[in-house]
Design a protein around this motif. Structure first.
Motif, PDB file in Angstrom:
ATOM      1  N   VAL A  20      -1.522  -1.000   2.689  1.00  0.00           N
ATOM      2  CA  VAL A  20      -1.479   0.332   2.847  1.00  0.00           C
ATOM      3  C   VAL A  20      -0.407   0.534   3.987  1.00  0.00           C
ATOM      4  O   VAL A  20      -0.536  -0.091   5.061  1.00  0.00           O
ATOM      5  CB  VAL A  20      -2.589   1.177   3.173  1.00  0.00           C
ATOM      6  N   ASP A  33      -7.940   6.695  -2.930  1.00  0.00           N
ATOM      7  CA  ASP A  33      -7.633   7.836  -1.780  1.00  0.00           C
ATOM      8  C   ASP A  33      -8.778   8.646  -1.568  1.00  0.00           C
ATOM      9  O   ASP A  33      -9.297   9.398  -2.332  1.00  0.00           O
ATOM     10  CB  ASP A  33      -6.391   8.404  -2.312  1.00  0.00           C
ATOM     11  N   PHE A  68       0.391   3.521  -1.081  1.00  0.00           N
ATOM     12  CA  PHE A  68      -0.512   2.374  -1.243  1.00  0.00           C
ATOM     13  C   PHE A  68       0.286   1.534  -2.283  1.00  0.00           C
ATOM     14  O   PHE A  68       0.878   1.902  -3.306  1.00  0.00           O
ATOM     15  CB  PHE A  68      -1.860   3.136  -2.096  1.00  0.00           C
TER      16      PHE A  68
END
Length: 278
Positions: free
Chosen positions: A161, A185, A156
């Protein structure tokens, strides 16, 4: 990654509880055998065109995102905790395995990180999730997952991402996406809940991302308090989707995750209970 998916197969449910996001894994994240916990690579990579779309919500107040001041990652402390997983069905009680949760705060001169390793075991099968998050905001940095039939990695960087996913015995398929906004997350949903200003009546939503479901929102609501394992604990309803929720007990003073209960059917429930070490 992230607690518990609410699927009848025990170990799939275990993942939902533990990571309840991919659930995820925590869980509910939260969920057939451990082998069926993996979706096909085709299903995973098909998310590449959809994960960047923000989830719809009827609430005018936006969901929490990394960097919001209400999240206080200092509540997450260094600890190794073991949880027993139990399946209760039609009055029968069956062991469903265990979760070992290792969390460590890593401080350097210019940053604080939370490193976490969650190991879910049932018989000879196991799932290992490793994550790194910002120690103050819980903004995700890295996620690695090794399952019986697949492996995946996520890195990340704010909204971006970069990931890869695939079977354990084949080349990984790359995924590179830019989200409309940064998200947490999903595998660390429980760390986030523990870092919120919990009190009776408090409720909020937070944005999460994982390769299985893409970008979505989870909801939490504190409904009251009770005593669990000799601790005064918040009772929290954690919802990952309509009809998919768990009850979570979090110590008021310790901020420890004490118990999670997820209904899998009218007469079946998965319980994750903190093991009190001597």
């Amino acid at each position: 990654m992230r607690i518990i998916a609410v699927l009848v197969p025990v170990i799939v449910v275990v993942r939902t509880t533990v990571v309840q996001a991919r659930v995820a894994l925590v869980a509910m994240t939260a969920y057939a055998s451990m082998l069926t916990m993996s979706a096909s690579v085709h299903a995973q990579t098909s998310n590449r065109d959809s994960v960047s779309r923000a989830p719809a919500s009827s609430d005018s107040v936006r969901a929490l995102r990394p960097g919001d001041a209400v999240v206080d990652g200092r509540h997450v402390t260094t600890a190794t905790v073991r949880y027993a997983l139990t399946l209760l069905r039609d009055g029968a009680v069956t062991s469903a395995g265990q979760v070992i949760d290792e969390t460590q705060r890593d401080s350097t001169r210019d940053r604080v990180l939370v490193r976490r390793v969650q190991t879910v075991r049932r018989g000879t099968a196991q799932l290992i999730d490793s994550t790194v998050s910002d120690g103050l905001t819980l903004a995700p940095r890295m996620h690695r997952s090794l399952q019986p039939t697949r492996r995946m990695s996520l890195d990340f960087n704010g909204r971006r991402v970069k990931a890869s996913i695939g079977p354990v015995d084949a080349p990984l398929v790359p995924v590179d996406t830019t989200l409309p906004f940064a998200a947490f997350d999903s595998g660390n949903w429980d760390l986030l809940v523990r870092s919120l200003p919990l009190e009776k009546g408090y409720s909020t939503r937070f944005a999460v991302f994982d390769l299985d479901a893409g970008l979505k929102e989870y909801e939490v609501k504190v409904t009251g308090s009770t005593v669990v394992q000799d601790e005064d604990a918040h009772v929290v309803i954690f919802t990952i989707a309509k009809g998919r929720e768990s009850v979570v007990w979090i110590g008021k003073q310790s901020r420890r995750l004490l118990r999670i209960e997820t209904m899998l059917g009218p007469t079946m429930m998965l319980q994750q209970e903190r093991v009190r070490e001597p």
